[in-house]
Design a protein around this motif. Structure first.
Motif, PDB file in Angstrom:
ATOM      1  N   THR A  41      10.289 -36.898  20.077  1.00  0.00           N
ATOM      2  CA  THR A  41       9.486 -37.401  21.197  1.00  0.00           C
ATOM      3  C   THR A  41       8.881 -36.264  22.007  1.00  0.00           C
ATOM      4  O   THR A  41       7.750 -36.384  22.505  1.00  0.00           O
ATOM      5  N   SER A  42       9.595 -35.168  22.137  1.00  0.00           N
ATOM      6  CA  SER A  42       9.031 -34.022  22.863  1.00  0.00           C
ATOM      7  C   SER A  42       7.819 -33.467  22.128  1.00  0.00           C
ATOM      8  O   SER A  42       6.793 -33.151  22.744  1.00  0.00           O
ATOM      9  N   VAL A  43       7.926 -33.344  20.817  1.00  0.00           N
ATOM     10  CA  VAL A  43       6.804 -32.853  20.012  1.00  0.00           C
ATOM     11  C   VAL A  43       5.613 -33.807  20.107  1.00  0.00           C
ATOM     12  O   VAL A  43       4.464 -33.384  20.269  1.00  0.00           O
ATOM     13  N   LEU A  44       5.878 -35.114  20.032  1.00  0.00           N
ATOM     14  CA  LEU A  44       4.784 -36.083  20.100  1.00  0.00           C
ATOM     15  C   LEU A  44       4.117 -36.091  21.471  1.00  0.00           C
ATOM     16  O   LEU A  44       2.898 -36.289  21.572  1.00  0.00           O
ATOM     17  N   ARG A  45       4.873 -35.871  22.523  1.00  0.00           N
ATOM     18  CA  ARG A  45       4.255 -35.818  23.855  1.00  0.00           C
ATOM     19  C   ARG A  45       3.314 -34.625  23.980  1.00  0.00           C
ATOM     20  O   ARG A  45       2.323 -34.682  24.706  1.00  0.00           O
ATOM     21  N   VAL A  46       3.629 -33.548  23.272  1.00  0.00           N
ATOM     22  CA  VAL A  46       2.759 -32.376  23.294  1.00  0.00           C
ATOM     23  C   VAL A  46       1.503 -32.606  22.460  1.00  0.00           C
ATOM     24  O   VAL A  46       0.389 -32.271  22.870  1.00  0.00           O
ATOM     25  N   LEU A  47       1.662 -33.196  21.277  1.00  0.00           N
ATOM     26  CA  LEU A  47       0.569 -33.276  20.312  1.00  0.00           C
ATOM     27  C   LEU A  47      -0.260 -34.547  20.414  1.00  0.00           C
ATOM     28  O   LEU A  47      -1.486 -34.521  20.263  1.00  0.00           O
ATOM     29  N   ALA A  48       0.404 -35.684  20.625  1.00  0.00           N
ATOM     30  CA  ALA A  48      -0.284 -36.982  20.610  1.00  0.00           C
ATOM     31  C   ALA A  48      -0.723 -37.350  22.015  1.00  0.00           C
ATOM     32  O   ALA A  48      -0.132 -38.204  22.677  1.00  0.00           O
ATOM     33  N   ALA A  95       4.508 -24.547  23.828  1.00  0.00           N
ATOM     34  CA  ALA A  95       4.200 -25.822  24.480  1.00  0.00           C
ATOM     35  C   ALA A  95       5.357 -26.804  24.360  1.00  0.00           C
ATOM     36  O   ALA A  95       5.681 -27.530  25.310  1.00  0.00           O
ATOM     37  N   VAL A  96       6.004 -26.821  23.198  1.00  0.00           N
ATOM     38  CA  VAL A  96       7.163 -27.706  23.003  1.00  0.00           C
ATOM     39  C   VAL A  96       8.327 -27.243  23.873  1.00  0.00           C
ATOM     40  O   VAL A  96       9.044 -28.055  24.466  1.00  0.00           O
ATOM     41  N   GLU A  97       8.509 -25.931  23.991  1.00  0.00           N
ATOM     42  CA  GLU A  97       9.576 -25.409  24.851  1.00  0.00           C
ATOM     43  C   GLU A  97       9.321 -25.786  26.313  1.00  0.00           C
ATOM     44  O   GLU A  97      10.257 -26.133  27.051  1.00  0.00           O
ATOM     45  N   ARG A  98       8.070 -25.729  26.733  1.00  0.00           N
ATOM     46  CA  ARG A  98       7.729 -26.121  28.107  1.00  0.00           C
ATOM     47  C   ARG A  98       8.026 -27.595  28.330  1.00  0.00           C
ATOM     48  O   ARG A  98       8.546 -27.979  29.381  1.00  0.00           O
ATOM     49  N   GLU A  99       7.718 -28.430  27.343  1.00  0.00           N
ATOM     50  CA  GLU A  99       8.009 -29.858  27.443  1.00  0.00           C
ATOM     51  C   GLU A  99       9.508 -30.090  27.545  1.00  0.00           C
ATOM     52  O   GLU A  99       9.964 -30.937  28.315  1.00  0.00           O
TER      53      GLU A  99
END
Length: 371
Positions: free
Chosen positions: A83-90, A219-223
């Motif tokens: 979900t963290s990755v998807l919030r960054v990308l999607a 970006a994922v680390e920031r999320e």
């Protein structure tokens, strides 16, 4: 030399501490929420437990090594990583492709949380994934698919995504980095649940993302920092401790899975068997090109739900449980969770028991259940 090591050696060396005199051989957990601050405010330092932890760093270094990545980030669960990755990308206005036949909570998150924010979500089965990627901005693929064990052609999918300029994320939970290396096949990012085979003892929840693109990882680390989806230091230590034996455990699990699959394909109580390692499996050709090992999961179809429950109750070695990848073999009737499978569909996760014992036990339980 590292690239020539076998899986068990890679596991041990990735999780080991550096040979510093006086340092413990096994890394202890650092359960800290606050740290002493240096007067030099520009110096890299641990400052707060939600932003960094020494135990995380050791675990993340090990995970990056195993996945062939330059960096990895640990999370509180596999879903937290996804979900963290998807919030960054999607982001709003983008088209996201997710598996129609993979882990059901990924679809649920995409449809319930991302669609209302303006993300267009497309669901695609393993066989449809490459075609769906031709019109996508972000593709999340899972292979082998849990629970049907269909396999996505990652090389073809990566080429499609690259030609489109789409970002390819691959869920590597089922095969683990010992069975498959998505980054080497063209994926931009790997996500996985370390709860399963990497931790392997059924006592911790953990997830991770790994990749080689510095901006994306940042970006994922920031999320992760802002959402707080962090892995506790003790949990990080549990996963790190388990990594040392992960290669050895996975080797036995794969061996057991193949032996059980061979027995099951000829069993009169079994209507169908799926295992990518079987030569006659529909996914075997693609799996053979991109997988080093075929994993510890076997999917079978029995007559009905009662037959699956009978198998679980009459087996001395199968545990009825919904996770997989542990040292104990387990069975799970997947229709109870809403997967689009028949009532008699079951996922077997083979553990590290002696192979002959497992084969005999499951065979005997099925014979009793079919009487």
């Amino acid at each position: 030399m590292d690239g020539q090591y076998g899986d068990s050696t890679r596991s041990v060396t990735a999780s080991a501490t550096l040979g510093i005199a006086g340092a413990p051989v096994s890394t202890p957990p650092v359960p800290a929420s606050a740290y002493h601050l240096s007067a030099d405010e520009s110096a890299p330092q641990d400052v707060y437990g939600r932003s960094s932890n020494p135990t995380w760093r050791h675990l993340e270094s090990a995970l990056a090594t195993l996945e062939g990545a330059t960096a990895a980030l640990s999370f509180s669960s596999g879903m937290a990583a996804i979900t963290s990755v998807l919030r960054v990308l999607a982001t709003p206005g983008k088209r996201l492709v997710v598996p129609a036949d993979g882990y059901y909570q990924v679809r649920a998150y995409a449809l319930e949380s991302l669609v209302p924010q303006g993300v267009e979500v497309v669901t695609a089965s393993a066989s449809e994934m490459c075609d769906a990627a031709e019109h996508a901005d972000v593709v999340l693929a899972e292979t082998p698919v849990n629970p049907t064990l269909d396999v996505v052609d990652l090389h073809r999918l990566a080429l499609t995504c690259r030609s489109r300029g789409a970002t390819l994320v691959v869920d590597n939970t089922t095969p683990t980095p010992f069975g498959q290396q998505p980054l080497s096949l063209g994926a931009d990012l790997v996500v996985a649940s370390a709860t399963k085979a990497l931790a392997g003892h059924g006592d911790v929840l953990a997830g991770y993302a790994a990749g080689c693109h510095a901006d994306l990882m940042a970006a994922v680390e920031r999320e992760r920092l802002l959402s707080g989806a962090i892995l506790g230091p003790f949990e990080a230590w549990l996963v790190l401790r388990s990594l040392g034996s992960a290669g050895l455990r996975f080797e036995r699990q794969c061996h057991n899975a193949l032996a059980v699959a061979v027995m099951l394909r000829a069993h009169p109580a079994v209507r169908s068997v799926r295992y990518p390692g079987l030569p006659e499996d529909p996914s075997h050709e693609v799996a053979s090109r991109q997988m080093r090992r075929f994993g510890g999961l076997v999917s079978i179809e029995l007559a009905d739900a009662a037959a699956v429950h009978d198998l679980a109750s009459r087996s001395a070695l199968l545990v009825a449980a919904t996770s997989f990848g542990g040292i104990h073999s387990s069975v799970d009737r997947r229709a109870r969770w809403g997967d689009p499978v028949s009532d008699g569909f079951a996922r077997l996760s083979l553990g590290i028991e002696d192979t002959d014992d497992l084969v005999a036990d499951i065979d005997h339980a099925l014979q009793r259940a079919s009487r």
